[in-house]
Enzyme design. Structure first.
Site, short mmCIF file in Angstrom:
data_model
loop_
_atom_site.label_atom_id
_atom_site.label_comp_id
_atom_site.label_asym_id
_atom_site.label_seq_id
_atom_site.Cartn_x
_atom_site.Cartn_y
_atom_site.Cartn_z
N HIS A 127 0.65 -1.43 0.14
CA HIS A 127 -0.11 -0.01 -0.05
C HIS A 127 0.83 1.48 -0.07
O HIS A 127 0.25 2.51 -0.06
CB HIS A 127 -0.93 -0.06 1.13
CG HIS A 127 -0.57 0.39 2.43
ND1 HIS A 127 -1.07 0.70 3.38
CD2 HIS A 127 0.78 -0.21 2.96
CE1 HIS A 127 -0.59 1.04 4.65
NE2 HIS A 127 0.75 0.35 4.41
N HIS A 128 2.30 1.18 0.14
CA HIS A 128 2.99 2.24 0.06
C HIS A 128 3.59 2.73 -1.38
O HIS A 128 3.90 3.66 -1.66
CB HIS A 128 4.28 2.38 1.01
CG HIS A 128 3.77 2.30 2.55
ND1 HIS A 128 3.20 3.26 3.05
CD2 HIS A 128 4.45 1.68 3.49
CE1 HIS A 128 2.93 3.27 4.47
NE2 HIS A 128 3.65 2.05 4.72
N ALA A 129 3.51 1.67 -2.14
CA ALA A 129 4.00 1.57 -3.87
C ALA A 129 3.12 2.92 -4.26
O ALA A 129 1.87 2.49 -4.54
CB ALA A 129 3.99 0.19 -4.24
N ASN A 170 -0.29 5.68 1.39
CA ASN A 170 0.02 6.82 0.65
C ASN A 170 -0.10 6.44 -0.87
O ASN A 170 -0.71 7.20 -1.78
CB ASN A 170 1.15 7.68 0.92
CG ASN A 170 2.26 6.65 0.67
OD1 ASN A 170 2.47 5.71 1.35
ND2 ASN A 170 3.19 6.78 0.03
#
Length: 308
Positions: A127-129, A170
């Site tokens: 989910h940060h990629a 993000n």
């Protein structure tokens, strides 16, 4: 409900050093607890061989970024540091393709009615990629890739992404900002990693919370913010970024959730899936680094999905 628990052996080969918190042992912590708790016989345990294709990845990520990862994939026995949290070994890129592919396999499984829902216990997380950047131990945004795949293949008009990791999702937010086909709901500790600028758009219900917020505070956010947004949106599919690092025993964050809070949240989402999405939920492992609380929390999450 029929619930599938999906893993892939490549998740064990990707590692970022013995001191890195995103360890292959995280998968064992969940599967061991599923066995010890007696839950495993009541769910479908599947070792998927599915890998995402370049086409699947490029629905979310740029070609330049994919080429960057390929060109920097290291030789066996060495590492390539994208940053201090995000490190590639010889097996990382394959593991990332398989981790994304497991999500696509799960999407097909719920839409073909083989199961009602699924939990994808794979690494690396996602989910940060961002569309053009790896960060936070994430290389491909697994949940975003699955969302785009579901929208494309099954002609979905509305799906919801729910993120309860202690860290801000993000990358998912950046990819889907102002996209009416996706509603994203989350809470996350703030200020905290990744400390990126929040995106405010009509399809985002992402709630920053201060350190030491407890389960009662989070439950109020879910009831007062998430539930009305989901009910208004009526998603045809619910996807979950299931990070368990907001647990009070996890040193990676400073929120004070208990494993029972994860079960309560999941119960809410299961009820929503029965009303709006024909029981369809696909959940993706994100964070969770204390092995004991990770195992206990994930098992209660899966028990709730399976209604056992």
């Amino acid at each position: 409900m029929d619930t599938m628990y999906i893993t892939h052996p490549a998740s064990y080969l990707h590692e970022m050093g013995v001191l890195h918190p995103d360890s292959p042992k995280r998968i064992d912590a969940i599967s061991d607890q599923l066995i010890m708790s007696g839950v495993m016989p009541y769910i479908i345990n599947c070792h998927s061989s599915s890998s995402a294709s370049d086409k699947d990845i490029l629905r979310v990520h740029t070609i330049d970024y994919l080429n960057y990862l390929r060109s920097h994939s290291p030789k066996e026995g060495s590492y390539y540091y994208i940053d201090m949290d995000t490190i590639m070994n010889y097996y990382t890129l394959d593991a990332a393709f398989y981790s994304a592919g497991v999500g696509l396999f799960a999407i097909d499984s719920v839409f073909n009615k083989h199961v009602n829902n699924a939990f994808c216990a794979t690494r690396p997380p996602g989910h940060h990629a961002c569309s053009n950047r790896a960060m936070g131990s994430c290389f491909f945004n697994n949940i975003a890739i699955a969302a785009r795949y579901a929208i494309s293949k099954y002609n979905l008009k509305r799906l919801a992404i729910i993120d309860f990791d202690v860290h801000h999702g993000n990358g998912t937010e950046e990819i889907f900002a102002n996209d009416p086909s996706v509603l994203m709901c989350s809470f996350f500790q703030h200020p905290f990693y990744p400390d990126t600028k929040l995106i405010y758009s009509a399809n985002m219900c992402n709630i920053p919370v201060e350190a030491y917020a407890d389960g009662a505070f989070i439950r109020d956010i879910v009831s007062s913010k998430w539930v009305p947004a989901i009910e208004s949106y009526r998603p045809e599919l619910i996807l979950i970024s299931a990070g368990f690092d907001a647990h009070r025993e996890d040193d990676m964050g400073q929120l004070n959730l208990h494993e029972s809070d994860y079960k309560w949240i999941t119960d809410i989402l299961v009820n929503m899936s029965e009303k709006y999405s024909s029981n369809r939920i696909v959940s993706f492992l994100e964070g969770g680094y204390d092995m004991s609380s990770l195992g206990r929390s994930a098992v209660l999450h899966i028990r709730s999905l399976a209604k056992i």
